[in-house]
Scaffold this motif. Structure first.
Motif, PDB file in Angstrom:
ATOM      1  N   GLU A 124       0.825  -1.224   0.000  1.00  0.00           N
ATOM      2  CA  GLU A 124       0.000   0.000   0.000  1.00  0.00           C
ATOM      3  C   GLU A 124       0.852   1.265   0.000  1.00  0.00           C
ATOM      4  OE1 GLU A 124       0.221  -2.163   2.452  1.00  0.00           O
ATOM      5  OE2 GLU A 124      -0.224  -1.308   4.407  1.00  0.00           O
ATOM      6  N   HIS A 125       2.156   1.087   0.251  1.00  0.00           N
ATOM      7  CA  HIS A 125       3.049   2.244   0.219  1.00  0.00           C
ATOM      8  C   HIS A 125       3.838   2.339  -1.088  1.00  0.00           C
ATOM      9  CE1 HIS A 125       2.513   1.706   4.703  1.00  0.00           C
ATOM     10  NE2 HIS A 125       1.962   2.871   4.402  1.00  0.00           N
ATOM     11  N   LEU A 126       3.323   1.696  -2.137  1.00  0.00           N
ATOM     12  CA  LEU A 126       3.977   1.774  -3.445  1.00  0.00           C
ATOM     13  C   LEU A 126       3.062   2.477  -4.439  1.00  0.00           C
ATOM     14  CD1 LEU A 126       5.357  -1.868  -3.923  1.00  0.00           C
ATOM     15  CD2 LEU A 126       6.474   0.080  -2.856  1.00  0.00           C
ATOM     16  N   SER A 127       3.648   3.041  -5.476  1.00  0.00           N
ATOM     17  CA  SER A 127       2.841   3.649  -6.541  1.00  0.00           C
ATOM     18  C   SER A 127       2.281   2.533  -7.436  1.00  0.00           C
ATOM     19  CB  SER A 127       3.692   4.591  -7.383  1.00  0.00           C
ATOM     20  OG  SER A 127       4.557   3.843  -8.213  1.00  0.00           O
ATOM     21  N   GLY A 128       1.313   2.875  -8.291  1.00  0.00           N
ATOM     22  CA  GLY A 128       0.722   1.885  -9.200  1.00  0.00           C
ATOM     23  C   GLY A 128       1.787   1.227 -10.077  1.00  0.00           C
ATOM     24  N   GLY A 129       2.709   2.044 -10.572  1.00  0.00           N
ATOM     25  CA  GLY A 129       3.769   1.524 -11.444  1.00  0.00           C
ATOM     26  C   GLY A 129       4.720   0.599 -10.697  1.00  0.00           C
ATOM     27  N   GLU A 130       5.036   0.965  -9.443  1.00  0.00           N
ATOM     28  CA  GLU A 130       5.924   0.108  -8.640  1.00  0.00           C
ATOM     29  C   GLU A 130       5.241  -1.230  -8.355  1.00  0.00           C
ATOM     30  OE1 GLU A 130       8.216   3.815  -6.395  1.00  0.00           O
ATOM     31  OE2 GLU A 130       6.488   2.875  -5.446  1.00  0.00           O
ATOM     32  N   ARG A 131       3.940  -1.169  -8.048  1.00  0.00           N
ATOM     33  CA  ARG A 131       3.188  -2.413  -7.788  1.00  0.00           C
ATOM     34  C   ARG A 131       3.186  -3.309  -9.031  1.00  0.00           C
ATOM     35  NH1 ARG A 131      -0.562   0.203  -4.294  1.00  0.00           N
ATOM     36  NH2 ARG A 131      -2.081   0.565  -5.924  1.00  0.00           N
ATOM     37  N   GLN A 132       3.096  -2.677 -10.208  1.00  0.00           N
ATOM     38  CA  GLN A 132       3.067  -3.458 -11.442  1.00  0.00           C
ATOM     39  C   GLN A 132       4.394  -4.193 -11.656  1.00  0.00           C
ATOM     40  OE1 GLN A 132       0.500  -4.196 -12.789  1.00  0.00           O
ATOM     41  NE2 GLN A 132       0.585  -4.389 -14.993  1.00  0.00           N
ATOM     42  N   ARG A 133       5.496  -3.542 -11.280  1.00  0.00           N
ATOM     43  CA  ARG A 133       6.802  -4.212 -11.406  1.00  0.00           C
ATOM     44  C   ARG A 133       6.916  -5.362 -10.409  1.00  0.00           C
ATOM     45  NH1 ARG A 133       9.839   0.908 -10.406  1.00  0.00           N
ATOM     46  NH2 ARG A 133      11.703  -0.341 -10.061  1.00  0.00           N
ATOM     47  N   VAL A 134       6.331  -5.175  -9.213  1.00  0.00           N
ATOM     48  CA  VAL A 134       6.341  -6.260  -8.226  1.00  0.00           C
ATOM     49  C   VAL A 134       5.508  -7.436  -8.760  1.00  0.00           C
ATOM     50  CG1 VAL A 134       5.722  -6.928  -5.869  1.00  0.00           C
ATOM     51  CG2 VAL A 134       6.628  -4.637  -6.325  1.00  0.00           C
ATOM     52  N   ALA A 135       4.390  -7.113  -9.421  1.00  0.00           N
ATOM     53  CA  ALA A 135       3.537  -8.166  -9.979  1.00  0.00           C
ATOM     54  C   ALA A 135       4.306  -8.969 -11.025  1.00  0.00           C
ATOM     55  CB  ALA A 135       2.276  -7.557 -10.595  1.00  0.00           C
ATOM     56  N   LEU A 136       5.131  -8.271 -11.821  1.00  0.00           N
ATOM     57  CA  LEU A 136       5.956  -8.988 -12.800  1.00  0.00           C
ATOM     58  C   LEU A 136       6.956  -9.889 -12.064  1.00  0.00           C
ATOM     59  CD1 LEU A 136       6.966  -9.527 -15.716  1.00  0.00           C
ATOM     60  CD2 LEU A 136       8.505  -7.583 -15.447  1.00  0.00           C
ATOM     61  N   GLY A 137       7.533  -9.365 -10.976  1.00  0.00           N
ATOM     62  CA  GLY A 137       8.471 -10.158 -10.179  1.00  0.00           C
ATOM     63  C   GLY A 137       7.823 -11.428  -9.644  1.00  0.00           C
ATOM     64  N   LYS A 138       6.572 -11.304  -9.217  1.00  0.00           N
ATOM     65  CA  LYS A 138       5.860 -12.475  -8.667  1.00  0.00           C
ATOM     66  C   LYS A 138       5.698 -13.562  -9.741  1.00  0.00           C
ATOM     67  CE  LYS A 138       1.559 -13.824  -6.459  1.00  0.00           C
ATOM     68  NZ  LYS A 138       0.246 -13.763  -7.072  1.00  0.00           N
ATOM     69  N   VAL A 139       5.328 -13.162 -10.957  1.00  0.00           N
ATOM     70  CA  VAL A 139       5.170 -14.186 -11.996  1.00  0.00           C
ATOM     71  C   VAL A 139       6.528 -14.738 -12.441  1.00  0.00           C
ATOM     72  CG1 VAL A 139       2.905 -13.473 -12.845  1.00  0.00           C
ATOM     73  CG2 VAL A 139       4.925 -12.539 -13.934  1.00  0.00           C
ATOM     74  N   MET A 140       7.595 -13.915 -12.335  1.00  0.00           N
ATOM     75  CA  MET A 140       8.927 -14.446 -12.666  1.00  0.00           C
ATOM     76  C   MET A 140       9.324 -15.518 -11.652  1.00  0.00           C
ATOM     77  SD  MET A 140      11.009 -11.059 -13.894  1.00  0.00           S
ATOM     78  CE  MET A 140      12.415 -11.822 -14.675  1.00  0.00           C
ATOM     79  N   ALA A 141       8.964 -15.281 -10.368  1.00  0.00           N
ATOM     80  CA  ALA A 141       9.280 -16.264  -9.320  1.00  0.00           C
ATOM     81  C   ALA A 141       8.563 -17.582  -9.572  1.00  0.00           C
ATOM     82  CB  ALA A 141       8.894 -15.704  -7.949  1.00  0.00           C
ATOM     83  N   GLN A 142       7.460 -17.501 -10.276  1.00  0.00           N
ATOM     84  CA  GLN A 142       6.663 -18.697 -10.579  1.00  0.00           C
ATOM     85  C   GLN A 142       7.337 -19.572 -11.653  1.00  0.00           C
ATOM     86  OE1 GLN A 142       2.555 -17.344 -10.938  1.00  0.00           O
ATOM     87  NE2 GLN A 142       1.994 -19.319 -11.836  1.00  0.00           N
TER      88      GLN A 142
END
Ligand SMILES: Nc1ncnc2c1ncn2[C@@H]1O[C@H](COP(=O)(O)OP(=O)(O)OP(=O)(O)O)[C@@H](O)[C@H]1O
Length: 280
Positions: free
Chosen positions: A136-154
């Motif tokens: 909740e302390h990230l911007s929309g764009g930062e969250r989107q990069r984290v979402a990419l990181g999550k799928v990379m971890a998969q």
């Protein structure tokens, strides 16, 4: 890798997809493009197994998608959606670790230690400055990069992207697409991406599938699909199509106030039901 045959889907008695067939080879990037409401996200949901088709067949490596167990499917394919992450509570690192869920046993243990993998993703996506911050302390764009990181971890074999660059400025749009491309080249990842930005789609996709009113208007290389007359017919605006001076990919320049003759959008249900057939 993916074979789709004769897919149809209706919602509340309205046909949203009609007779969609295509295949994607391993290591290929297919871009799904088309106007708002044409059925792109629904198509992606069918391919990911989130929705079931009314008719038609989807096979991953020759096996019907319905025959995959949920966790098996999650080891096979990953989906990156717009605004995909739960907004509160978890730190960036915790979210990346959630990507490992398909590889854990019922006690939440994983046979291989994934710490090095997660560290590598944090570094690749430049997430270190906020790795221990909650979402909740990230911007929309930062969250989107984290979402990419999550799928990379998969570590999937097939990556499905639904408008992955929505919240990103042009710098991070390029970073996201380049990261996916590098990952794809390293691992022979197969990518199917819904993209609104036709110029980005032309730069990064091997082939494009243009959906219009639930049907395939055209499937082919970016130069075959981003043809001025076809784009004018489907989007009801007339762009200039030109070659990118460096890469040679087709690029669209928009012309204010240019509508094809008789232009104006027709989006009624009736139009959708009676839409004409295009040559594929
Ligand atoms: N669960 C649903 N129930 C009813 N109608 C739905 C449902 N999901 C999608 N639709 C309808 O199906 C049509 C296609 O929607 P879809 O989201 O696939 O389009 P899209 O091409 O991804 O659009 P956009 O570019 O605007 O995101 C739309 O008219 C939408 O309202």
């Amino acid at each position: 890798m993916i074979e789709v045959k004769g897919l149809s889907k209706s919602f509340e008695g309205r046909r949203v997809l009609d007779g969609i067939s295509f295949s994607v080879a391993r290591g290929e990037t297919l871009g799904i493009i088309g106007p708002n409401g044409s059925g792109k996200s629904t198509l992606l949901k069918l391919v990911s197994g989130v929705e079931t088709p009314d008719a038609g067949d989807i096979r991953l490596d020759g096996k019907p998608i319905a025959s995959y167990a949920r966790k098996e499917l999650a080891r096979w394919l990953a989906v990156l959606q717009q605004d995909a992450l739960p907004p509160v509570g978890f730190t960036v690192r915790e979210v990346l670790e959630m990507g490992r869920f398909p590889f854990q046993n019922w006690l939440g243990e994983e046979p291989a230690d994934s710490a090095a993998l997660i560290d590598g993703i944090v570094e690749k996506l430049r997430l270190a400055p906020f790795a221990s911050r909650t979402l909740e302390h990230l911007s929309g764009g930062e969250r989107q990069r984290v979402a990419l990181g999550k799928v990379m971890a998969q570590q999937p074999r097939l990556l499905l992207l639904d408008e992955p660059t929505t919240y990103l400025d042009i710098g991070y749009q390029m970073q996201m697409m380049d990261t996916v491309r590098k990952w794809q080249q390293d691992e022979r990842l197969t990518v199917v991406a819904v993209l609104h930005d036709l110029n980005l789609a032309a730069q990064y996709c091997d082939r494009l599938l243009l959906v219009h009113r639930g049907r395939i208007a055209k499937l082919g290389t970016p130069w075959e699909v981003l043809e001025r007359g076809l784009i004018a017919e489907v989007y009801e605006t007339e762009p200039i199509v030109t070659a990118h001076p460096v890469t040679g990919a087709p690029q669209l320049l928009l012309q204010p106030g240019s509508y094809p003759s008789g232009g104006g959008r027709e989006d009624s249900d009736e139009d959708r039901q009676t839409a004409g057939t295009f040559t594929v």
